[in-house]
Design a protein around this motif. Structure first.
Motif, PDB file in Angstrom:
ATOM      1  N   THR A 154     -12.141   3.010   1.243  1.00 12.68           N
ATOM      2  CA  THR A 154     -11.379   3.262   2.474  1.00 12.68           C
ATOM      3  C   THR A 154     -12.021   4.383   3.283  1.00 12.68           C
ATOM      4  N   THR A 155     -12.442   5.451   2.587  1.00  7.00           N
ATOM      5  CA  THR A 155     -13.083   6.582   3.264  1.00  7.00           C
ATOM      6  C   THR A 155     -14.421   6.167   3.868  1.00  7.00           C
TER       7      THR A 155
ATOM      8  N   PHE B  68     -10.550   2.570  -4.544  1.00  4.71           N
ATOM      9  CA  PHE B  68      -9.794   2.339  -3.316  1.00  4.71           C
ATOM     10  C   PHE B  68     -10.020   3.479  -2.320  1.00  4.71           C
TER      11      PHE B  68
ATOM     12  N   PHE C 133     -14.573  -2.508   7.664  1.00  2.00           N
ATOM     13  CA  PHE C 133     -13.301  -2.543   6.962  1.00  2.00           C
ATOM     14  C   PHE C 133     -13.104  -3.867   6.213  1.00  2.00           C
TER      15      PHE C 133
ATOM     16  N   VAL D  89     -12.229  -3.825  -2.441  1.00  2.00           N
ATOM     17  CA  VAL D  89     -10.916  -3.546  -3.030  1.00  2.00           C
ATOM     18  C   VAL D  89     -10.411  -4.769  -3.787  1.00  2.00           C
TER      19      VAL D  89
ATOM     20  N   ALA E 155     -14.916  -3.332   3.020  1.00  2.00           N
ATOM     21  CA  ALA E 155     -14.114  -2.444   2.172  1.00  2.00           C
ATOM     22  C   ALA E 155     -12.970  -3.222   1.528  1.00  2.00           C
ATOM     23  N   SER E 156     -12.319  -4.092   2.280  1.00  2.00           N
ATOM     24  CA  SER E 156     -11.232  -4.916   1.733  1.00  2.00           C
ATOM     25  C   SER E 156     -11.757  -5.857   0.664  1.00  2.00           C
TER      26      SER E 156
ATOM     27  N   GLU F 127       0.817  -1.208   0.000  1.00  2.00           N
ATOM     28  CA  GLU F 127       0.000   0.000   0.000  1.00  2.00           C
ATOM     29  C   GLU F 127       0.856   1.265   0.000  1.00  2.00           C
TER      30      GLU F 127
END
Length: 602
Positions: free
Chosen positions: A343-344, A339, A353, A360, A356-357, A54
């Motif tokens: 993330t936001t 991304f 999260f 992604v 979100a992952s 990252e």
């Protein structure tokens, strides 16, 4: 291992992966992008050679920034205005329809509530500018109609990131910002500042640097402009890529456009390659394994929904079947801005999260499948005839590329322009560029002895390369470079003197001419006429001199400079009145009776 040594080792791994993977995948016909992705997966998730993918991705995103700057350089503001319907019409329709469709799918999947579904749907509606433009660049199709239409949608998506980030603030109850109107005002002000600086400050800056002749200062200035404009936009809440794009557009009509493109291109290529490797590095195999069934279903569904909507919109807006297929298979992947959104949204509590992952991972895998999809799209085409190049780019489609805007080149350019032909002219003199601009000429600053500058100036599309530089050594370098790298282009060369003409003919250029030949012949004719010669007789003598001069040059190419000495006149022709001479007089260059050439520069 110390931090500096670790950084050095990671850099070696990244560069080594690019060196190995890119040629292999290019040879297999899969494209360099997929090769970089594969290298990243092998280096990171499989062998754990690099674990901070990252962080590398954050730095490598500068490759996307440089890419957008170069794209901006190729778009004059007038051309951008002509594309407004595709940008704001087709682009808006694509983001809205795709976003709503994917929002519905996300909600009915049961993984997210309605707020998270909106973020997921519109985040997945965005495509990857880096992937799409790299694929277009690899295929040499950036300037095609479908390439420009694809870019229009990508550009609007880059603009859409601003309201989408604001949407997250609204959905989480406004906790992310207490002054959305102030944020909007700052963004508008930053764009206005970029336009003003681009119009009134950037070109004078490069003029000053160019006059110094410091090549490294030119490169540093180019990097400063790109990164400075990107940082300004980031500070204002916009994307860094958008700032770089705006600065490129502001310089699109500058005389330094081609030189800037050539200076930035190596950095763009390296950083963009590292960006794709970093995407592979950041791929979380654990997430893929734990959610394998969901991802196996989600990725093709997302790509299919986007492709179908894009195809339908392109057909409705006038694209041919083949172009619509190309665009649909070029833009079905998720984008790097996804991304940022996911993330936001995770930080704002709109989704977990882990979700979100997962999103992604879906975006990353869709990126990896895009080169394969683009290759498979060819099977669905009908082979329709379509216009390949958009000739509206200044210089991009010119048949003639002129290197050097000397007095000789200026006259030649007048003939070409009067004949209705476009000419791309590059010159390495800042003063000459400024003087030419005062007379309304459009010429570009660039070193014609550099391959990257010639490529940026459109040599790959030029039918004829006209070399009109004022120094023999520079002319020879340009000729050698063009013959070695671009053998398809015909070479028309202004020679320095007779010796240079012979050398150029030995290099097999298509045409050469001494600057002083025609003017000397005309001068002699006019002098004879002033002495009382009939106009027709003077013209006949001049034509005979030209013919025999050519014959002497042919002899001298094979026999050396002394060949054809007997064709020189050292005494006036007798008897008078003048009759057509049986031997020609040439006072311009050859040695007389073993002495040195009296006018070697003719």
């Amino acid at each position: 291992m110390s931090a500096p040594n670790a950084l050095f080792s990671e850099t070696i791994l990244l560069l080594g992966g690019a060196v190995v993977a890119a040629p292999i995948f290019k040879k297999l016909g899969l494209g360099t992008v997929l090769g970089y992705l594969a290298a990243g997966v092998v280096i990171g998730p499989i062998f754990h050679g690099i674990t901070d993918g990252e962080q590398i991705l954050g730095v490598a995103e500068l490759g996307v920034v440089f890419l957008l700057f170069i794209i901006g350089l190729e778009l004059k503001p007038s051309r951008l205005w002509q594309m407004r319907r595709d940008i704001f019409g087709l682009g808006t329709a694509q983001v809205m329809l795709t976003g709503l469709a994917l929002t519905g799918l996300s909600y009915f999947s049961g993984v997210l509530d309605w707020r998270g579904s909106v973020v997921a749907g519109f985040g997945l509606a965005l495509s990857s500018t880096a992937f799409a433009m790299q694929l277009l660049d690899d295929a040499g199709e950036v300037n095609t109609k479908y390439g420009q239409r694809s870019f229009s949608m990508l550009l609007f998506q880059d603009l859409a990131i601003v309201p989408l980030l604001a949407l997250i603030t609204i959905l989480d109850g406004g906790s992310g910002s207490n002054a959305p109107l102030l944020d909007f005002a700052i963004a508008v002000g930053a764009v206005g500042a970029m336009i003003v600086m681009g119009r009134y400050l950037l070109t004078p800056l490069f003029q000053v640097i160019a006059r110094t002749g410091a090549r490294e200062a030119m490169i540093v200035a180019a990097l400063f402009v790109v990164m400075g404009s990107a940082s300004l936009m980031q500070f204002a809440g916009l994307s860094m890529a958008m700032g770089a794009f705006l600065s490129g557009v502001m310089l699109a009509e500058s005389s330094y456009r081609h030189e800037l493109e050539a200076d930035i291109e190596p950095f763009r290529g390296v950083l963009l390659a590292i960006f794709f490797i970093a995407v592979g590095l950041s791929l979380e195999l654990d997430v893929l394994i734990d959610n394998a069934l969901f991802i196996i279903a989600a990725v093709p569904i997302v790509m299919a929904v986007k492709a179908v909507i894009i195809y339908g919109l392109c057909r409705v807006s006038g694209s041919s079947h083949d172009d619509a297929i190309r665009i649909a298979f070029l833009l079905p992947q998720g984008g790097e801005f996804g991304f940022v959104l996911f993330t936001t949204a995770g930080a704002a509590g709109l989704m977990s999260f882990s979700t979100a992952s997962l999103l992604v991972a879906i975006v990353t895998l869709s990126m990896a499948l895009t080169p394969l999809g683009a290759a498979l799209s060819k099977r669905m085409m009908k082979g329709e005839d379509h216009e390949e190049l958009d000739e509206d780019f200044e210089g991009a489609g010119a048949d003639v590329l002129m290197v050097g805007f000397s007095r000789f080149g200026q006259i030649a350019a007048q003939i070409l322009l009067a004949g209705g032909r476009d000419v791309t002219v590059i010159d390495f003199s800042a003063d000459r560029i400024r003087q030419a601009s005062s007379f309304g000429f459009r010429i570009y600053f660039g070193d014609g002895t550099r391959k990257d500058v010639l490529r940026s100036a459109g040599i790959e599309k030029a039918k004829i390369v006209v070399v009109c530089t004022q120094k023999r050594e520079i002319t020879d370098k340009v000729v050698d470079l063009v013959q070695a790298e671009y053998p398809h282009a015909k070479l028309f060369v202004r020679s320095y003197d007779r010796v240079h003409s012979i050398a150029l003919r030995n290099r097999n250029v298509d045409y050469e001419l001494r600057e002083t030949l025609e003017s000397g012949l005309l001068f002699g004719r006019r002098t004879l006429e002033a002495l009382g010669f009939d106009d027709a007789d003077a013209l006949e003598i001049g034509e005979d001199i030209r013919k025999r001069d050519e014959e002497r040059l042919v002899l001298q190419v094979t026999g050396g400079l002394q060949a054809g000495r007997d064709m020189l006149f050292s005494q006036p022709v007798r008897p008078e009145p003048l009759v057509k001479p049986k031997r020609t007089m040439d006072f311009d260059e050859d040695p007389l009776a073993g002495t040195a050439d009296v006018t070697a520069d003719a």
